[in-house]
Each structure stands twice: as C-alpha cells, then as structure tokens.
Design an enzyme around this catalytic site. Sequence first.
Site, PDB file in Angstrom:
ATOM      1  N   GLU A  61       0.844  -1.061   0.133  1.00 39.14           N
ATOM      2  CA  GLU A  61       0.030  -0.057  -0.039  1.00 39.14           C
ATOM      3  C   GLU A  61       0.766   1.319   0.098  1.00 39.14           C
ATOM      4  O   GLU A  61       0.505   2.312  -0.678  1.00 39.14           O
ATOM      5  CB  GLU A  61      -0.961  -0.019   1.209  1.00 39.14           C
ATOM      6  CG  GLU A  61      -1.711   1.448   1.309  1.00 39.14           C
ATOM      7  CD  GLU A  61      -2.782   1.486   2.289  1.00 39.14           C
ATOM      8  OE1 GLU A  61      -2.964   0.503   3.014  1.00 39.14           O
ATOM      9  OE2 GLU A  61      -3.712   2.388   1.841  1.00 39.14           O
ATOM     10  N   ASP A  77      -0.842  -5.140   3.045  1.00 39.72           N
ATOM     11  CA  ASP A  77      -1.368  -3.789   3.698  1.00 39.72           C
ATOM     12  C   ASP A  77      -0.738  -4.105   5.043  1.00 39.72           C
ATOM     13  O   ASP A  77      -1.025  -4.660   5.834  1.00 39.72           O
ATOM     14  CB  ASP A  77      -2.767  -3.835   3.676  1.00 39.72           C
ATOM     15  CG  ASP A  77      -3.430  -2.268   4.118  1.00 39.72           C
ATOM     16  OD1 ASP A  77      -2.582  -1.673   4.823  1.00 39.72           O
ATOM     17  OD2 ASP A  77      -4.539  -2.260   4.002  1.00 39.72           O
ATOM     18  N   ILE A  79      -0.966  -1.887   7.475  1.00 35.05           N
ATOM     19  CA  ILE A  79      -2.085  -1.635   8.618  1.00 35.05           C
ATOM     20  C   ILE A  79      -3.293  -1.324   7.936  1.00 35.05           C
ATOM     21  O   ILE A  79      -3.366  -0.631   7.062  1.00 35.05           O
ATOM     22  CB  ILE A  79      -1.694  -0.455   9.429  1.00 35.05           C
ATOM     23  CG1 ILE A  79      -0.288  -0.666  10.188  1.00 35.05           C
ATOM     24  CG2 ILE A  79      -2.729  -0.306  10.354  1.00 35.05           C
ATOM     25  CD1 ILE A  79      -0.092   0.437  11.235  1.00 35.05           C
ATOM     26  N   ASP A  80      -4.137  -2.251   7.928  1.00 32.95           N
ATOM     27  CA  ASP A  80      -5.728  -2.042   7.295  1.00 32.95           C
ATOM     28  C   ASP A  80      -6.430  -1.511   8.441  1.00 32.95           C
ATOM     29  O   ASP A  80      -6.654  -2.135   9.223  1.00 32.95           O
ATOM     30  CB  ASP A  80      -6.111  -3.332   6.678  1.00 32.95           C
ATOM     31  CG  ASP A  80      -7.428  -3.066   6.253  1.00 32.95           C
ATOM     32  OD1 ASP A  80      -7.462  -2.243   5.079  1.00 32.95           O
ATOM     33  OD2 ASP A  80      -8.596  -3.675   6.689  1.00 32.95           O
ATOM     34  N   THR A  82      -6.086   2.066   8.972  1.00 32.56           N
ATOM     35  CA  THR A  82      -5.084   3.122   9.486  1.00 32.56           C
ATOM     36  C   THR A  82      -5.467   4.185  10.297  1.00 32.56           C
ATOM     37  O   THR A  82      -5.037   4.741  11.483  1.00 32.56           O
ATOM     38  CB  THR A  82      -4.287   3.727   8.385  1.00 32.56           C
ATOM     39  OG1 THR A  82      -3.627   2.830   7.625  1.00 32.56           O
ATOM     40  CG2 THR A  82      -3.437   4.908   8.715  1.00 32.56           C
ATOM     41  N   ASP A 204      -5.972  -4.395   0.427  1.00 35.89           N
ATOM     42  CA  ASP A 204      -7.087  -4.355   1.243  1.00 35.89           C
ATOM     43  C   ASP A 204      -7.829  -5.834   1.115  1.00 35.89           C
ATOM     44  O   ASP A 204      -8.191  -6.370   2.275  1.00 35.89           O
ATOM     45  CB  ASP A 204      -8.335  -3.555   0.836  1.00 35.89           C
ATOM     46  CG  ASP A 204      -7.664  -1.969   0.855  1.00 35.89           C
ATOM     47  OD1 ASP A 204      -6.908  -1.700   1.770  1.00 35.89           O
ATOM     48  OD2 ASP A 204      -7.984  -1.099   0.132  1.00 35.89           O
TER      49      ASP A 204
HETATM   50  C1  IPD Z   1      -9.091   1.225   4.627  1.00 38.91           C
HETATM   51  C2  IPD Z   1     -10.014   0.329   5.273  1.00 38.91           C
HETATM   52  C3  IPD Z   1     -11.512   0.871   5.122  1.00 38.91           C
HETATM   53  C4  IPD Z   1     -11.984   1.009   3.790  1.00 38.91           C
HETATM   54  C5  IPD Z   1     -10.965   1.710   2.794  1.00 38.91           C
HETATM   55  C6  IPD Z   1      -9.560   1.100   2.884  1.00 38.91           C
HETATM   56  P1  IPD Z   1      -6.407   1.529   5.045  1.00 38.91           P
HETATM   57  O1  IPD Z   1      -7.728   0.590   4.364  1.00 38.91           O
HETATM   58  O2  IPD Z   1     -10.116  -1.106   4.817  1.00 38.91           O
HETATM   59  O3  IPD Z   1     -12.423  -0.080   5.777  1.00 38.91           O
HETATM   60  O4  IPD Z   1     -12.973   1.734   3.677  1.00 38.91           O
HETATM   61  O5  IPD Z   1     -11.164   1.661   1.462  1.00 38.91           O
HETATM   62  O6  IPD Z   1      -8.617   1.644   2.108  1.00 38.91           O
HETATM   63  O7  IPD Z   1      -6.443   2.744   4.027  1.00 38.91           O
HETATM   64  O8  IPD Z   1      -6.951   1.909   6.117  1.00 38.91           O
HETATM   65  O9  IPD Z   1      -5.280   0.610   4.949  1.00 38.91           O
HETATM   66 CA    CA Z   2      -3.345   0.159   4.903  1.00 38.28          CA
END
Ligand code: IPD
Ligand code: CA
Length: 259
Positions: A61, A77, A79-80, A82, A204
């Site tokens: 990412e 990813d 940290i999913d 963030t 994701d």
């Molecule tokens: C996000 C989360 C969020 C989703 C976003 C993602 P991130 O990932 O998964 O639930 O709505 O589309 O991008 O940016 O926190 O790694």
């Molecule tokens: Ca992320």
Amino acid sequence: MEKVITGMIRRAARLMLEFADPAVYSKGRHADFVTEADVAVQDYLIGELSRAFPQARFLAEEGEGQQLTDTFTFIIDPIDGTTNYFRRRRCSMISIGAVEGKEPVFGMIYDPYRDELYHAERGKGAWCNAERLHVADMPLEKALIGLGSGPYYEDLFDLTSRSFAALLPKAADIRRTGSACMDLCDVAAGRSDGHFEWQLQPWDYCAATLLVEEAGGRCGNILGGLVTYDRGIPHLAASARIYDELQAILQQVWRAGQP
Ligand code: IPD
Ligand code: CA
C-alpha cells in the site's frame, strides 16, 4: 511458508503496537492517511520477506509505481484500518497475500488486538488460529452486511449512500468497522454474511479474498467478473447463499445512478 510468515507477522504487530503516538500524514485525498507505523511495518515485512523469499516481488500500500506481473508477488497492507489505528479504536489488521500468475495462493492476516491469526492456502481451507472457518448460510433478511464507505473517493459517496438505503430494509442490519480486512474475516468466519465497497485496492482484499473463498464463500467484482489483483475494483464478498442476490441489488443501485 506458513510458519515463517507467522513469525514475521507477529513481530510486525509488536512493532505496530510500539508506537504510542505515531506521526500521521495526509496522502492528499479526503480522509486518506498514512502513519509512521504503516511505513515501519511495511519496511520491516518487505525486508524480512525478501530475505526469506529472494525471488518474490512486492505490491504494497505505501509503495509507489509497482506493477503486478505473473511472478510470485506478495501483496501487503501493513495496517488495514489506519484511521482506526491512530484514533486508538483497536480495529486494525496486518495483511499479507501472495499471488502467482495473478491468482492468490496464500493469505495471512493478523489482528494484534484479539490475537487472531487468519490463514488460507489455495485448496487447504481457511483458518483462524486452530479453528477451521466456514461462511454462514443465512437468508438475506437475516444477514449482517459489512459496508466499506469508500472514504477516499468523493465521487462514490452518493452511490455508497444509496447502496446503504437499498440494503438496510432487505438485510437484518449493516456494519461498518473501518477495516475491510476485518469485515472480510468476519464473512469467512460466518460472523457476518457479506461485505462490499465500491472501490477497494488489492492490498485491502488480496489475503482476505482467498480466506473467504477457502471458507466456502464467493468474491467478485460487483459489476461482474472475477476479482483482479493488478488494480482496485468494486469488491463484493458473501456467503454462497446470498452472493447473487446481493450483487443484483447493488447492480440495480449502480444502474439507477447512470445517466
Ligand atoms: C481502508 C479500510 C477501510 C476501507 C478503505 C480502505 P486503510 O484501508 O480497509 O475500511 O473503507 O477503503 O482503504 O487505508 O486503512 O489501509
Ligand atoms: Ca493500510
């Protein structure tokens, strides 16, 4: 591979939790952030994985200009969730998927707050710690549907709102965690029945798509076709029982917004 990556993902999680007050930077779009912990976890994982798997390539990412080829590639990813992470909501996961020939072959996701390690390999089932995962078998009227709000894409706000309005009367209820990975793990574990987001990125959903499929569920592009890993898509995951019905409702919502 499972054993080696288990050690790495657990050590990466310790690193993630060490930051008491991580620096947060905007990535430019609405509500799109990266923290110094995202970068540190990603650097750590790429360093360790490239030592253990020297032939592997990476799509991550917080990287730039990376393109998926047919070569074995880790899709990461760091940290999913963030925003959850720096707001201290304890609802974020680390996700490592691997694709070969652009198809997922391995996925591992770790929830450091609940000490839950999710793991799937093509043809070998989906697991959370030592428990085998299976999707639920609820009809839509009893289903919990996870919704990703697509916070970074202002042009999708109306479509997302109309999707929520269309589904709320038809399903039991809607959920929004702020981590697509977490929502997809819930689908795989049968704790909810579906999840969609009108724009999600491969990091994701890569590992979690394999998890859902190996748990007996289905994943695809909301507008039709299979999940792709070289670019983001409108992503849908659901139990086999409601996938088609959910897709038809979302497609109808999309068509209603077309000129
Ligand atoms: C996000 C989360 C969020 C989703 C976003 C993602 P991130 O990932 O998964 O639930 O709505 O589309 O991008 O940016 O926190 O790694
Ligand atoms: Ca992320």
